[in-house]
Design a protein around this motif. Structure first.
Motif, PDB file in Angstrom:
ATOM      1  N   LYS A   1       0.831  -1.199   0.000  1.00 56.04           N
ATOM      2  CA  LYS A   1       0.000   0.000   0.000  1.00 56.04           C
ATOM      3  C   LYS A   1       0.868   1.252   0.000  1.00 56.04           C
ATOM      4  O   LYS A   1       2.031   1.227   0.411  1.00 56.04           O
ATOM      5  CB  LYS A   1      -0.918   0.018   1.228  1.00 56.04           C
ATOM      6  N   GLU A   2       0.287   2.338  -0.470  1.00 54.33           N
ATOM      7  CA  GLU A   2       0.969   3.628  -0.437  1.00 54.33           C
ATOM      8  C   GLU A   2       0.706   4.293   0.908  1.00 54.33           C
ATOM      9  O   GLU A   2      -0.444   4.433   1.312  1.00 54.33           O
ATOM     10  CB  GLU A   2       0.461   4.529  -1.564  1.00 54.33           C
ATOM     11  N   PRO A   3       1.759   4.722   1.627  1.00 52.59           N
ATOM     12  CA  PRO A   3       1.557   5.385   2.923  1.00 52.59           C
ATOM     13  C   PRO A   3       0.648   6.602   2.825  1.00 52.59           C
ATOM     14  O   PRO A   3      -0.037   6.952   3.793  1.00 52.59           O
ATOM     15  CB  PRO A   3       2.979   5.782   3.336  1.00 52.59           C
ATOM     16  N   TYR A   4       0.648   7.235   1.649  1.00 49.95           N
ATOM     17  CA  TYR A   4      -0.086   8.490   1.495  1.00 49.95           C
ATOM     18  C   TYR A   4      -1.574   8.262   1.256  1.00 49.95           C
ATOM     19  O   TYR A   4      -2.347   9.213   1.268  1.00 49.95           O
ATOM     20  CB  TYR A   4       0.540   9.295   0.347  1.00 49.95           C
ATOM     21  N   ASP A   5      -1.980   6.998   1.038  1.00 46.76           N
ATOM     22  CA  ASP A   5      -3.403   6.654   1.017  1.00 46.76           C
ATOM     23  C   ASP A   5      -3.832   6.461   2.464  1.00 46.76           C
ATOM     24  O   ASP A   5      -3.937   5.341   2.964  1.00 46.76           O
ATOM     25  CB  ASP A   5      -3.636   5.377   0.204  1.00 46.76           C
ATOM     26  N   MET A   6      -4.074   7.544   3.140  1.00 48.26           N
ATOM     27  CA  MET A   6      -4.214   7.530   4.590  1.00 48.26           C
ATOM     28  C   MET A   6      -5.458   6.758   5.049  1.00 48.26           C
ATOM     29  O   MET A   6      -6.517   6.820   4.421  1.00 48.26           O
ATOM     30  CB  MET A   6      -4.237   8.959   5.123  1.00 48.26           C
ATOM     31  N   LEU A   7      -5.285   6.041   6.151  1.00 46.28           N
ATOM     32  CA  LEU A   7      -6.361   5.245   6.730  1.00 46.28           C
ATOM     33  C   LEU A   7      -7.107   6.051   7.786  1.00 46.28           C
ATOM     34  O   LEU A   7      -6.549   6.940   8.428  1.00 46.28           O
ATOM     35  CB  LEU A   7      -5.786   3.970   7.359  1.00 46.28           C
ATOM     36  N   THR A   8      -8.361   5.680   7.984  1.00 42.58           N
ATOM     37  CA  THR A   8      -9.209   6.365   8.947  1.00 42.58           C
ATOM     38  C   THR A   8      -9.327   5.547  10.225  1.00 42.58           C
ATOM     39  O   THR A   8      -9.496   4.327  10.172  1.00 42.58           O
ATOM     40  CB  THR A   8     -10.614   6.589   8.369  1.00 42.58           C
ATOM     41  N   VAL A   9      -9.239   6.222  11.344  1.00 38.74           N
ATOM     42  CA  VAL A   9      -9.556   5.601  12.628  1.00 38.74           C
ATOM     43  C   VAL A   9     -10.529   6.529  13.355  1.00 38.74           C
ATOM     44  O   VAL A   9     -10.311   7.736  13.435  1.00 38.74           O
ATOM     45  CB  VAL A   9      -8.287   5.330  13.478  1.00 38.74           C
ATOM     46  N   ARG A  10     -11.625   5.970  13.826  1.00 44.18           N
ATOM     47  CA  ARG A  10     -12.608   6.752  14.571  1.00 44.18           C
ATOM     48  C   ARG A  10     -12.453   6.438  16.053  1.00 44.18           C
ATOM     49  O   ARG A  10     -12.237   5.284  16.428  1.00 44.18           O
ATOM     50  CB  ARG A  10     -14.032   6.410  14.118  1.00 44.18           C
ATOM     51  N   LEU A  11     -12.575   7.444  16.885  1.00 44.12           N
ATOM     52  CA  LEU A  11     -12.350   7.296  18.321  1.00 44.12           C
ATOM     53  C   LEU A  11     -13.509   7.917  19.087  1.00 44.12           C
ATOM     54  O   LEU A  11     -13.815   9.100  18.900  1.00 44.12           O
ATOM     55  CB  LEU A  11     -11.026   7.954  18.726  1.00 44.12           C
ATOM     56  N   LEU A  12     -14.134   7.120  19.920  1.00 42.71           N
ATOM     57  CA  LEU A  12     -15.203   7.586  20.802  1.00 42.71           C
ATOM     58  C   LEU A  12     -14.721   7.480  22.239  1.00 42.71           C
ATOM     59  O   LEU A  12     -14.393   6.384  22.707  1.00 42.71           O
ATOM     60  CB  LEU A  12     -16.462   6.734  20.602  1.00 42.71           C
ATOM     61  N   TYR A  13     -14.660   8.629  22.905  1.00 45.64           N
ATOM     62  CA  TYR A  13     -14.217   8.643  24.299  1.00 45.64           C
ATOM     63  C   TYR A  13     -15.389   8.982  25.214  1.00 45.64           C
ATOM     64  O   TYR A  13     -16.112   9.952  24.986  1.00 45.64           O
ATOM     65  CB  TYR A  13     -13.112   9.673  24.516  1.00 45.64           C
ATOM     66  N   THR A  14     -15.572   8.164  26.239  1.00 50.39           N
ATOM     67  CA  THR A  14     -16.474   8.460  27.351  1.00 50.39           C
ATOM     68  C   THR A  14     -15.706   8.135  28.633  1.00 50.39           C
ATOM     69  O   THR A  14     -14.693   7.425  28.581  1.00 50.39           O
ATOM     70  CB  THR A  14     -17.763   7.614  27.290  1.00 50.39           C
TER      71      THR A  14
ATOM     72  N   ALA B   1      10.729  13.442 -12.649  1.00 48.12           N
ATOM     73  CA  ALA B   1       9.519  12.637 -12.469  1.00 48.12           C
ATOM     74  C   ALA B   1       9.278  12.340 -10.992  1.00 48.12           C
ATOM     75  O   ALA B   1       8.142  12.418 -10.505  1.00 48.12           O
ATOM     76  CB  ALA B   1       9.634  11.332 -13.252  1.00 48.12           C
ATOM     77  N   GLU B   2      10.360  12.043 -10.237  1.00 49.74           N
ATOM     78  CA  GLU B   2      10.233  11.741  -8.809  1.00 49.74           C
ATOM     79  C   GLU B   2       9.824  12.973  -8.017  1.00 49.74           C
ATOM     80  O   GLU B   2       9.061  12.877  -7.041  1.00 49.74           O
ATOM     81  CB  GLU B   2      11.554  11.183  -8.280  1.00 49.74           C
ATOM     82  N   ILE B   3      10.308  14.141  -8.416  1.00 49.09           N
ATOM     83  CA  ILE B   3       9.908  15.393  -7.757  1.00 49.09           C
ATOM     84  C   ILE B   3       8.402  15.585  -7.883  1.00 49.09           C
ATOM     85  O   ILE B   3       7.715  15.967  -6.920  1.00 49.09           O
ATOM     86  CB  ILE B   3      10.665  16.590  -8.369  1.00 49.09           C
ATOM     87  N   SER B   4       7.873  15.309  -9.050  1.00 57.40           N
ATOM     88  CA  SER B   4       6.431  15.437  -9.271  1.00 57.40           C
ATOM     89  C   SER B   4       5.661  14.451  -8.402  1.00 57.40           C
ATOM     90  O   SER B   4       4.617  14.798  -7.826  1.00 57.40           O
ATOM     91  CB  SER B   4       6.107  15.202 -10.751  1.00 57.40           C
ATOM     92  N   VAL B   5       6.171  13.230  -8.277  1.00 56.68           N
ATOM     93  CA  VAL B   5       5.514  12.218  -7.445  1.00 56.68           C
ATOM     94  C   VAL B   5       5.515  12.651  -5.978  1.00 56.68           C
ATOM     95  O   VAL B   5       4.488  12.564  -5.281  1.00 56.68           O
ATOM     96  CB  VAL B   5       6.220  10.854  -7.599  1.00 56.68           C
ATOM     97  N   LYS B   6       6.670  13.124  -5.498  1.00 54.56           N
ATOM     98  CA  LYS B   6       6.761  13.575  -4.107  1.00 54.56           C
ATOM     99  C   LYS B   6       5.816  14.746  -3.848  1.00 54.56           C
ATOM    100  O   LYS B   6       5.203  14.841  -2.775  1.00 54.56           O
ATOM    101  CB  LYS B   6       8.205  13.986  -3.798  1.00 54.56           C
ATOM    102  N   HIS B   7       5.696  15.620  -4.821  1.00 54.81           N
ATOM    103  CA  HIS B   7       4.808  16.781  -4.674  1.00 54.81           C
ATOM    104  C   HIS B   7       3.361  16.320  -4.478  1.00 54.81           C
ATOM    105  O   HIS B   7       2.658  16.811  -3.580  1.00 54.81           O
ATOM    106  CB  HIS B   7       4.920  17.672  -5.909  1.00 54.81           C
ATOM    107  N   ARG B   8       2.922  15.383  -5.306  1.00 50.49           N
ATOM    108  CA  ARG B   8       1.556  14.880  -5.184  1.00 50.49           C
ATOM    109  C   ARG B   8       1.336  14.185  -3.844  1.00 50.49           C
ATOM    110  O   ARG B   8       0.274  14.335  -3.224  1.00 50.49           O
ATOM    111  CB  ARG B   8       1.252  13.911  -6.333  1.00 50.49           C
ATOM    112  N   LYS B   9       2.332  13.448  -3.372  1.00 50.59           N
ATOM    113  CA  LYS B   9       2.193  12.740  -2.102  1.00 50.59           C
ATOM    114  C   LYS B   9       2.071  13.722  -0.931  1.00 50.59           C
ATOM    115  O   LYS B   9       1.266  13.518  -0.012  1.00 50.59           O
ATOM    116  CB  LYS B   9       3.389  11.810  -1.897  1.00 50.59           C
ATOM    117  N   LEU B  10       2.867  14.771  -0.958  1.00 52.52           N
ATOM    118  CA  LEU B  10       2.790  15.773   0.105  1.00 52.52           C
ATOM    119  C   LEU B  10       1.440  16.482   0.097  1.00 52.52           C
ATOM    120  O   LEU B  10       0.876  16.772   1.162  1.00 52.52           O
ATOM    121  CB  LEU B  10       3.925  16.791  -0.060  1.00 52.52           C
ATOM    122  N   LEU B  11       0.923  16.749  -1.078  1.00 52.95           N
ATOM    123  CA  LEU B  11      -0.389  17.395  -1.165  1.00 52.95           C
ATOM    124  C   LEU B  11      -1.477  16.493  -0.608  1.00 52.95           C
ATOM    125  O   LEU B  11      -2.412  16.968   0.055  1.00 52.95           O
ATOM    126  CB  LEU B  11      -0.693  17.760  -2.621  1.00 52.95           C
ATOM    127  N   ARG B  12      -1.349  15.192  -0.848  1.00 47.91           N
ATOM    128  CA  ARG B  12      -2.334  14.251  -0.306  1.00 47.91           C
ATOM    129  C   ARG B  12      -2.255  14.177   1.215  1.00 47.91           C
ATOM    130  O   ARG B  12      -3.290  14.092   1.901  1.00 47.91           O
ATOM    131  CB  ARG B  12      -2.109  12.868  -0.926  1.00 47.91           C
TER     132      ARG B  12
END
Length: 315
Positions: free
Chosen positions: A90-103, A174-185
């Motif tokens: 997986k790509e690290p930049y495809d960020m995963l969601t975690v939901r947290l409910l605190y009581t 080409a790698e600079i462009s890839v890194k740019h897109r990843k940072l934006l994500r």
């Protein structure tokens, strides 16, 4: 035994080390953390059995993944957070969601995919280390999320620092462009996550009064991460501008040289075209040495043109 949808379950005993949740009876008590599979239909039924408000259950199960903070009452809140995807393939930049409910009674977290930050917290508990209260567990989870994000950003910093020159290969561009897109994500989700943690800090949830410094530290860490990403994006913009400038200079230089060459050969082309017409009266037609004289004249004109261009500093 505990439900199948519960991936991790730990009971916080305050005066003793946390114990793994292994029975239904422990879930009927208080002071425990469970991390659940959000895709399980049984998870929704379990939440309803605990008496959670329908709006809270909808928030835990909703498809909206934008980080946010929701105050439930003065002692409870709901968080949607994002973490980098460090799963294999997986790509690290495809960020995963975690939901947290605190009581005050429990902390419920849920996700669909495997999350390394959750596993890191559970690993600490298995080693009799890490948090021993629900509040410190929330802080530790925030810390692990930040740490995983930093581990992904560090190689990008090394790559950007390595581009401090005027020689850019096609692969580097080409790698600079890839890194740019990843940072934006990354920035797309981390900025609202920063606002969510800021809201948690400002809302002064009563149970977190003793953890104000720790919460402020994690907020500051995330703020620094966001500022770092903004800085890297700005650096890449500077690099891209430099690449565009270099390409423009090369193109201008090539165009200039072509113009000089065209200027030198313009009179030569005119003369060769003129003397190439097949009509009567052309000078030198009957002279066997006319061709050599004509070549000498062309050479002389070319030399004169070169001298003039040098004197005018065009060359």
């Amino acid at each position: 035994m505990k439900h199948d949808f519960i991936i991790e379950g730990w009971q916080m005993n305050h005066n003793d080390r946390p114990n793994a949740v292994t029975s239904e009876q422990q879930l009927a008590e208080q002071n425990y953390w469970v991390h659940c599979d959000r895709s399980s239909a049984e998870f929704e039924h379990w939440l309803k059995s605990l008496g959670f408000d329908e709006s809270i259950i909808e928030s835990l199960l909703a498809t909206d993944t934008r980080p946010r903070f929701q105050q439930i009452d003065k002692n409870s809140f709901f968080l949607i957070l994002r973490g980098v995807n460090l799963n294999a393939g997986k790509e690290p930049y495809d960020m995963l969601t975690v939901r947290l409910l605190y009581t005050p009674e429990r902390v419920v977290t849920c996700s669909i995919q495997r999350l390394r930050a959750i596993e890191a917290v559970a690993s600490q508990l298995k080693k009799n280390k890490g948090p021993d209260t629900l509040e410190s567990l929330v802080i530790e989870l925030l810390s692990q999320l930040n740490a995983k994000i930093e581990s992904v950003i560090e190689p990008i910093e090394q790559f950007i620092n390595a581009q401090d020159n005027d020689a850019f290969s096609s692969d580097a561009i080409a790698e600079i462009s890839v890194k740019h897109r990843k940072l934006l994500r990354l920035n797309r989700f981390l900025k609202p996550q920063l606002y969510a943690l800021s809201a948690l800090s400002k809302n002064n949830v009563a149970a977190f009064n003793d953890y104000h410094v720790e919460l402020a530290t994690e907020l500051d860490t995330l703020s620094r991460i966001v500022d770092t990403i903004d800085f890297y994006i700005a650096q890449i913009d500077v690099i891209n501008n430099r690449i565009a400038q270099i390409n423009s200079e090369v193109m201008n230089r090539n165009t200039y040289m072509l113009s000089i060459i065209a200027g030198i050969f313009l009179p030569l082309g005119f003369l060769t075209g003129l003397f190439g017409i097949n009509v009567g009266g052309m000078p030198g037609v009957d002279n066997p040495n006319a061709f050599y004289w004509f070549c000498g004249v062309l050479t002389g004109i070319g030399v004169v043109a070169l001298v003039m261009f040098r004197r005018w500093k065009f060359l």
